[in-house]
Design an enzyme around this catalytic site. Structure first.
Site, PDB file in Angstrom:
ATOM      1  N   HIS A   6      30.921  40.653  38.267  1.00  0.00           N
ATOM      2  CA  HIS A   6      29.510  40.619  37.845  1.00  0.00           C
ATOM      3  C   HIS A   6      28.762  41.855  38.363  1.00  0.00           C
ATOM      4  O   HIS A   6      27.562  41.771  38.657  1.00  0.00           O
ATOM      5  CB  HIS A   6      28.787  39.369  38.364  1.00  0.00           C
ATOM      6  CG  HIS A   6      29.442  38.068  38.047  1.00  0.00           C
ATOM      7  ND1 HIS A   6      29.246  37.397  36.866  1.00  0.00           N
ATOM      8  CD2 HIS A   6      30.293  37.290  38.780  1.00  0.00           C
ATOM      9  CE1 HIS A   6      29.939  36.261  36.878  1.00  0.00           C
ATOM     10  NE2 HIS A   6      30.588  36.192  38.027  1.00  0.00           N
TER      11      HIS A   6
ATOM     12  N   GLU B 234      30.180  42.783  33.808  1.00  0.00           N
ATOM     13  CA  GLU B 234      30.367  41.631  32.926  1.00  0.00           C
ATOM     14  C   GLU B 234      30.837  42.091  31.548  1.00  0.00           C
ATOM     15  O   GLU B 234      30.459  43.149  31.054  1.00  0.00           O
ATOM     16  CB  GLU B 234      29.074  40.831  32.831  1.00  0.00           C
ATOM     17  CG  GLU B 234      28.710  40.167  34.155  1.00  0.00           C
ATOM     18  CD  GLU B 234      27.678  39.087  34.012  1.00  0.00           C
ATOM     19  OE1 GLU B 234      26.916  39.111  33.032  1.00  0.00           O
ATOM     20  OE2 GLU B 234      27.619  38.202  34.890  1.00  0.00           O
TER      21      GLU B 234
ATOM     22  N   SER C 200      35.811  35.669  37.749  1.00  0.00           N
ATOM     23  CA  SER C 200      34.818  35.617  38.822  1.00  0.00           C
ATOM     24  C   SER C 200      35.495  35.277  40.149  1.00  0.00           C
ATOM     25  O   SER C 200      36.288  36.067  40.651  1.00  0.00           O
ATOM     26  CB  SER C 200      33.702  34.648  38.446  1.00  0.00           C
ATOM     27  OG  SER C 200      32.605  34.759  39.319  1.00  0.00           O
TER      28      SER C 200
ATOM     29  N   GLY D 125      33.185  30.175  40.120  1.00  0.00           N
ATOM     30  CA  GLY D 125      32.288  29.256  40.813  1.00  0.00           C
ATOM     31  C   GLY D 125      31.966  29.847  42.167  1.00  0.00           C
ATOM     32  O   GLY D 125      31.655  31.033  42.273  1.00  0.00           O
TER      33      GLY D 125
END
Length: 235
Positions: A158, A193, A121, A89
């Protein structure tokens, strides 16, 4: 230590946490465990909704999940946890709430003493010494940039090699070079990713079909694969 640091939760067109689920199962094993979930990175949806999404996937693997927001004493919840899971998040929001609840040091001590840690993440970002290689907008004062320091290097989850078409700003690599110009004693792992880092004791390997890009001030970035030993990053 046992860490599973995942770049992203979901690949396009897949169900939530689908691609890493088999690695999560291998990481945790066959024993039924109760996982403590930390949903603090959620901003635009509730902790209850986040807990439900994660609990459904973990239940499929044979594990129970309960979110830390249900506990009146979050420090004790971490100390009692069998597994710690930190969702993605907004990293700034996550770090703020970890500081507000005085959890950074207790998570560090708990994981250093052998409790498995899974993060994706933002949850991977906070396993690093600081949050300063996150991609997220600083929507809140985090009350300090230091994080758990479970690993001695930084992760950029990412990671993208080039900007999207039509975007004229800095590439991710240029942003990392800026970081290294100021923090020239650090390694940064560009974690693409669909990949993750597995840390067990003093060894680390990359999992996934894509390579990771390793940055260090004064060195040409290198590409390492799942066939390479990444344990040098832990020193």
């Amino acid at each position: 230590m046992k860490l599973l640091l995942i770049s992203n939760s979901t690949m396009p067109g897949e169900a939530y946490l689908d691609y890493p689920k088999h690695e999560i199962k291998k990481f945790l094993g066959d024993k039924p465990l109760n996982a403590l979930f930390i949903p603090y990175a959620a901003v635009t949806f509730s902790f209850d909704i986040y807990e439900q999404k994660v609990a459904e996937r973990f239940a499929e693997l044979g594990f129970q999940v309960k979110s830390i927001h249900h506990f009146s004493d979050p420090v004790k919840a971490v100390k009692d946890a069998e597994v710690i899971v930190v969702g993605g998040g907004n990293t700034w929001q996550l770090v703020r709430m970890l500081h507000d609840n005085q959890l950074m040091q207790v998570i560090r001590e708990k994981v250093k003493n052998g409790t498995p840690y899974i993060g994706w993440s933002a949850g991977s970002n906070v396993a690093c010494p600081t949050l300063r290689t996150t991609n997220d907008m600083p929507i809140i004062d985090p009350k300090g940039f230091d994080t758990t320091g479970l690993v001695p290097f930084q992760i950029n989850p990412h990671y993208l090699d080039a900007n999207p078409e039509g975007h004229g700003g800095e590439t991710r690599e240029q942003r990392i070079e800026e970081f290294l110009e100021i923090n020239n004693d650090m390694y940064v792992v560009g974690l693409r990713e669909g990949t993750m880092l597995l840390v067990e004791d003093k060894k680390m390997q990359l999992i996934g079909s894509r390579t990771a890009r390793i940055f260090r001030k004064g060195n040409t970035p290198v590409e390492l694969s799942s066939a390479d030993d990444l344990s040098f990053l832990l020193k």
